[in-house]
Write a protein that holds these residues in place. Structure first.
Motif, mmCIF file in Angstrom:
data_model
loop_
_atom_site.group_PDB
_atom_site.id
_atom_site.type_symbol
_atom_site.label_atom_id
_atom_site.label_comp_id
_atom_site.label_asym_id
_atom_site.label_seq_id
_atom_site.Cartn_x
_atom_site.Cartn_y
_atom_site.Cartn_z
ATOM 1 N N LYS A 1 -39.347 55.769 36.639
ATOM 2 C CA LYS A 1 -39.864 55.736 35.265
ATOM 3 C C LYS A 1 -38.722 55.530 34.279
ATOM 4 O O LYS A 1 -38.826 54.754 33.321
ATOM 5 N N LEU A 2 -37.633 56.233 34.508
ATOM 6 C CA LEU A 2 -36.461 56.080 33.640
ATOM 7 C C LEU A 2 -35.920 54.659 33.712
ATOM 8 O O LEU A 2 -35.485 54.097 32.704
ATOM 9 N N LEU A 3 -35.964 54.083 34.913
ATOM 10 C CA LEU A 3 -35.488 52.715 35.085
ATOM 11 C C LEU A 3 -36.336 51.752 34.260
ATOM 12 O O LEU A 3 -35.808 50.807 33.661
ATOM 13 N N GLY A 4 -37.640 52.025 34.196
ATOM 14 C CA GLY A 4 -38.521 51.190 33.388
ATOM 15 C C GLY A 4 -38.182 51.267 31.909
ATOM 16 O O GLY A 4 -38.134 50.245 31.208
ATOM 17 N N THR A 5 -37.910 52.497 31.413
ATOM 18 C CA THR A 5 -37.531 52.642 29.998
ATOM 19 C C THR A 5 -36.175 51.986 29.737
ATOM 20 O O THR A 5 -35.944 51.438 28.657
ATOM 21 N N LEU B 1 -42.386 49.688 42.114
ATOM 22 C CA LEU B 1 -42.575 48.755 41.012
ATOM 23 C C LEU B 1 -43.613 49.265 40.012
ATOM 24 O O LEU B 1 -43.473 49.076 38.805
ATOM 25 N N LEU B 2 -44.656 49.920 40.530
ATOM 26 C CA LEU B 2 -45.667 50.496 39.644
ATOM 27 C C LEU B 2 -45.079 51.605 38.783
ATOM 28 O O LEU B 2 -45.420 51.739 37.606
ATOM 29 N N ASN B 3 -44.191 52.397 39.385
ATOM 30 C CA ASN B 3 -43.543 53.466 38.628
ATOM 31 C C ASN B 3 -42.612 52.892 37.561
ATOM 32 O O ASN B 3 -42.532 53.402 36.440
ATOM 33 N N VAL B 4 -41.899 51.822 37.919
ATOM 34 C CA VAL B 4 -41.040 51.143 36.947
ATOM 35 C C VAL B 4 -41.896 50.585 35.809
ATOM 36 O O VAL B 4 -41.540 50.687 34.628
ATOM 37 N N TRP B 5 -43.059 50.032 36.173
ATOM 38 C CA TRP B 5 -43.968 49.483 35.171
ATOM 39 C C TRP B 5 -44.465 50.579 34.228
ATOM 40 O O TRP B 5 -44.602 50.357 33.024
ATOM 41 N N ASP B 6 -44.708 51.770 34.782
ATOM 42 C CA ASP B 6 -45.113 52.911 33.948
ATOM 43 C C ASP B 6 -44.035 53.201 32.898
ATOM 44 O O ASP B 6 -44.341 53.512 31.747
ATOM 45 N N GLY B 7 -42.771 53.110 33.333
ATOM 46 C CA GLY B 7 -41.675 53.325 32.390
ATOM 47 C C GLY B 7 -41.599 52.233 31.341
ATOM 48 O O GLY B 7 -41.349 52.490 30.167
ATOM 49 N N MET B 8 -41.851 50.988 31.758
ATOM 50 C CA MET B 8 -41.799 49.866 30.829
ATOM 51 C C MET B 8 -42.936 49.927 29.803
ATOM 52 O O MET B 8 -42.797 49.438 28.681
ATOM 53 N N LYS B 9 -44.052 50.557 30.181
ATOM 54 C CA LYS B 9 -45.176 50.685 29.253
ATOM 55 C C LYS B 9 -44.862 51.623 28.095
ATOM 56 O O LYS B 9 -45.654 51.746 27.158
ATOM 57 N N SER B 10 -43.696 52.292 28.160
ATOM 58 C CA SER B 10 -43.323 53.226 27.108
ATOM 59 C C SER B 10 -43.298 52.552 25.742
ATOM 60 O O SER B 10 -43.577 53.177 24.722
ATOM 61 N N ILE B 11 -42.974 51.250 25.701
ATOM 62 C CA ILE B 11 -42.893 50.552 24.423
ATOM 63 C C ILE B 11 -44.284 50.385 23.813
ATOM 64 O O ILE B 11 -44.455 50.400 22.600
#
Length: 335
Positions: A119-123, A204-214
């Motif tokens: 998740k942090l990686l996504g942010t 990848l889904l977890n990374v996507w969760d982090g990217m959805k932070s925006i």
């Protein structure tokens, strides 16, 4: 330490550093070292350069606040001090292992605040994409309104333009891109039952969760304001140093912005502190605006050295502060 570990250490640390040092040697080998040294000893207002360092620290602290804004939009609990110290430490780690600092930053927050690493990686991806957009936008505006500079820059450095042309003229780049896309599609489409593929999907889904932070961010205006503050701070960090040298203090803010943008592109090279590449971009830019090559070289050497030392000191402070401030205090929700 076995041979494999030694080889990995060499590739990760010494190979990029050797490349940067080689480029640095190539840049300075044909210059008048005596004249450069004279400027370093007698022609620099170091008090002005020291003032500029405060803006660099300010920008990195705001970067931490902005990252915290993204993480908090996911509903995660954390200490804001951890986020800021991790961002500062990020740059110190990058001085040893280029681009590894970002991974370390996420890992250290996972350790202390128990937030999933992916998740942090996504942010973090959102954080870096935002910076890329800013640098790209500034570069585009400079290209549009200062086209003559780029004509002069590439005329004096034709090897750069030739390198870009050869890279995009090669058909193997496009063939490789197609093979990569088709390969990824095939693996996820027809090999989805494999455990490794399922784990990759989950990651990848977890990374996507982090990217959805925006998108989840309620304070988008605050995010934009902090982004402007970050890059305004970085610009002042660089531009104020113009006033420390007689040959740059009258060049003006437009030249400062152009040189700053070119130096930011140089830092993107995966070498510790952009060593060599940063110097080249700054020297070449200043020379285009009439600065003597030896003076430009002295400017790049002084500014880069002092600012790199400052970055390392602030980063080491962050790295040391993290365990000291996390002995007993529990994580809290950050607003």
């Amino acid at each position: 330490m076995n041979f494999k570990s030694i080889l990995q250490t060499f590739v990760k640390i010494f190979l990029p550093l050797a490349f940067g040092c080689l480029l640095l040697w190539f840049l300075y080998s044909h210059m008048d070292v005596t004249e450069i040294w004279r400027v370093i000893r007698e022609g620099v207002r170091y008090d002005i350069i020291l003032v500029s360092l405060l803006f660099g620290l300010f920008a990195n602290v705001v970067r931490g606040l902005r990252w915290g804004l993204l993480i908090s939009s996911l509903g995660e609990r954390f200490k804001m001090s951890n986020i800021i110290y991790a961002v500062l430490g990020n740059y110190a780690v990058n001085m040893v292992l280029p681009r590894v600092g970002e991974v370390w930053r996420c890992g250290i927050i996972t350790k202390y605040d128990k937030i999933p690493f992916t998740k942090l990686l996504g942010t973090l991806l959102i954080d870096r994409v935002s910076d890329t957009i800013v640098v790209g936008s500034i570069t585009l505006l400079i290209f549009i309104f200062n086209f003559d500079f780029f004509v002069s820059f590439f005329a004096k450095n034709p090897a750069l333009l030739e390198g870009f042309q050869k890279m995009f003229d090669s058909i193997w780049i496009y063939v490789g891109a197609v093979i990569l896309v088709v390969g990824i599609w095939f693996v996820f489409k027809y090999m989805s039952n494999f455990t490794l593929v399922q784990k990759a999907k989950a990651l990848l889904l977890n990374v996507w969760d982090g990217m959805k932070s925006i998108w989840l961010l309620k304070q988008k205006g605050r995010f934009v304001a902090q982004t402007l503050m970050i890059w305004g701070g970085y610009f002042c960090y660089f531009y104020i140093t113009f006033y420390a040298f007689d040959f740059t203090r009258d060049l003006g803010i437009t030249v400062g912005l152009i040189a700053f943008t070119m130096s930011s592109i140089g830092v993107a090279v995966p070498v510790q502190a952009g060593i060599g590449a940063w110097h080249f971009m700054v020297i070449a830019t200043l020379v285009c605006f009439g600065v003597n090559e030896n003076d430009a070289a002295a400017f790049a050497l002084v500014v880069h050295t002092v600012q790199t030392a400052w970055t390392v000191l602030c980063g080491l402070f962050g790295i040391v502060a993290l365990p000291l401030t996390n002995k007993e205090a529990p994580a809290v929700v950050s607003e």
